[in-house]
Design a protein around this motif. Structure first.
Motif, PDB file in Angstrom:
ATOM      1  N   HIS A 192       0.852  -1.196   0.000  1.00 45.21           N
ATOM      2  CA  HIS A 192       0.000   0.000   0.000  1.00 45.21           C
ATOM      3  C   HIS A 192       0.887   1.244   0.000  1.00 45.21           C
ATOM      4  O   HIS A 192       1.961   1.257   0.602  1.00 45.21           O
ATOM      5  CB  HIS A 192      -0.860   0.058   1.267  1.00 45.21           C
ATOM      6  N   GLU A 259      -3.273   9.806   3.173  1.00 45.46           N
ATOM      7  CA  GLU A 259      -3.952   9.105   2.087  1.00 45.46           C
ATOM      8  C   GLU A 259      -3.311   7.735   1.919  1.00 45.46           C
ATOM      9  O   GLU A 259      -2.098   7.634   1.723  1.00 45.46           O
ATOM     10  CB  GLU A 259      -3.879   9.891   0.789  1.00 45.46           C
ATOM     11  N   ARG A 261      -3.432   4.153  -0.210  1.00 39.92           N
ATOM     12  CA  ARG A 261      -3.878   3.673  -1.520  1.00 39.92           C
ATOM     13  C   ARG A 261      -3.575   2.184  -1.657  1.00 39.92           C
ATOM     14  O   ARG A 261      -2.447   1.760  -1.329  1.00 39.92           O
ATOM     15  CB  ARG A 261      -3.038   4.399  -2.576  1.00 39.92           C
ATOM     16  N   THR A 268      -8.865   4.051  -2.578  1.00 40.86           N
ATOM     17  CA  THR A 268      -8.022   5.018  -1.874  1.00 40.86           C
ATOM     18  C   THR A 268      -8.794   5.505  -0.666  1.00 40.86           C
ATOM     19  O   THR A 268     -10.001   5.725  -0.745  1.00 40.86           O
ATOM     20  CB  THR A 268      -7.725   6.241  -2.768  1.00 40.86           C
TER      21      THR A 268
END
Ligand code: BGC
Length: 342
Positions: A192, A259, A261, A268
């Protein structure tokens, strides 16, 4: 829509699960035990994905460690020596992590019943409240706490906290969900990508207590100001991420700070918060023999916790964020996880 169903018994009391859902497949299940996020299902490109770890029944929440999905308090993370001084008095807390105090102590908010009030509507919500009496776990002040889980129109799950005390006390609330955006049962999270608006981190000692130094993240594995995978510098962390990253001073207030992802496209998650820091924890101790939902075994680094909060042990470090809640004042805070498909 809100569906309520039984989720086992603790003592003689029924645990209830509240499933909040909106059209399109976005839904969150929250327990009134620990004000715990038990599942969070996000509509992905290839169907719905449950992005948080958790258990199929209450036994896991009672007997396994890790604070899966729980609301943690009174004080998230560690307090050195399980004690602090306030207004000329020394308060001794329960030491549940060696000689230190972790995540609220022996029982903590994570292992208590909360009073739940569902509020249905286009943004379904669950209001959970708890009274923590003066002296509980050693803390001063009668404290009333509320957390409201709400599914928002932005495909977000918002957690709003409110607390009030009748005697000065220290407070640090967070949610302890572990995320894997490919699904909690999909393997390592190290592929990730994470972006974090954090320019310093708390340097920890060997017991994971901050030394007091706030070190710039430049040229360290803790620099996520340009998004990179959790795995890229993992080997340089000395056992995995379990560090408090301190958000930059500007902007301030409620804004996007993180953030996460999923690898090679998919989901996301943006994290909006008004809190000053996040404990980035790559589940380095996640190996309890009690399996997760559907029998999926617990494994190190199969999920990541992004615990927005004040800095650990902050009352012992003058340069750290202020976590004192004064008598009569109201503590308010919001963190929201917003999901996008790309
Ligand atoms: C802490 C870890 C701890 C974990 C589970 C995290 O918030 O930073 O050190 O092991 O919670 O208790």
């Amino acid at each position: 829509m809100i569906t309520i169903y039984p989720f086992g018994i603790v003592g003689e009391r029924q645990v209830r699960a509240f499933r909040l859902s909106v059209p399109g497949g976005f839904c969150a299940t929250v327990l009134d035990f620990g004000a715990t996020l038990q599942s969070l299902t996000v509509p992905g490109r290839k169907g719905s994905v449950d992005v948080v770890c958790g258990y199929d029944d209450i036994e896991g929440y009672l007997h396994a460690g890790g604070y899966q999905g729980a609301t943690v308090g009174r004080f998230a993370n560690r307090i050195a020596g399980a004690r602090f001084d306030l207004n000329g008095k020394t308060y001794s807390l329960y030491a549940n992590d060696g000689r230190n105090h972790l995540h609220g102590g022996k029982t903590g908010f994570s292992h208590r019943f909360w009073t739940a009030e569902p509020e249905d509507g286009p943004e379904p919500a669950l209001r959970l409240t708890l009274h923590s009496p003066d002296g509980e776990e050693g803390y001063p002040g009668n404290l009333d706490v509320e957390v409201v889980y709400r599914l928002t129109k932005e495909c977000g799950l918002s957690l709003s906290y409110r607390a009030r005390t009748d005697g000065d006390t220290y407070l640090n609330l967070t949610n302890h969900s572990y995320f894997n955006l490919c699904g909690f049962a999909s393997g390592s999270v190290l592929e990730h990508t994470l972006w974090a608006d954090a320019d310093r981190y708390c340097v920890p000692d060997g017991e994971l207590i901050p030394t007091g130094e706030l070190r710039p993240v430049d040229h360290t594995p803790f620099d996520f100001r340009t998004a990179k995978t959790l795995g890229r510098d993992f080997a340089l962390t000395g056992g995995g991420y379990d560090h408090c990253l301190v958000f930059s001073d500007k902007p301030s207030g409620f804004c996007k700070r993180l953030e996460l992802r999923a690898p090679s496209g998919g989901i996301t998650m943006s994290v909006f918060t008004d809190q000053p820091a996040v404990q980035l924890y790559s589940a380095n101790f996640m190996n309890d023999p009690i399996p997760f939902k559907g029998g999926y075994p617990q494994q190190f680094q199969h999920a990541v916790a992004l615990e927005t909060q004040h800095m650990p042990d902050s009352m012992h470090h003058p340069g750290f964020s202020d976590c004192l809640l004064k008598a009569g004042e109201v503590f308010l805070s919001t963190t929201e996880y917003r999901f996008f498909i790309f």
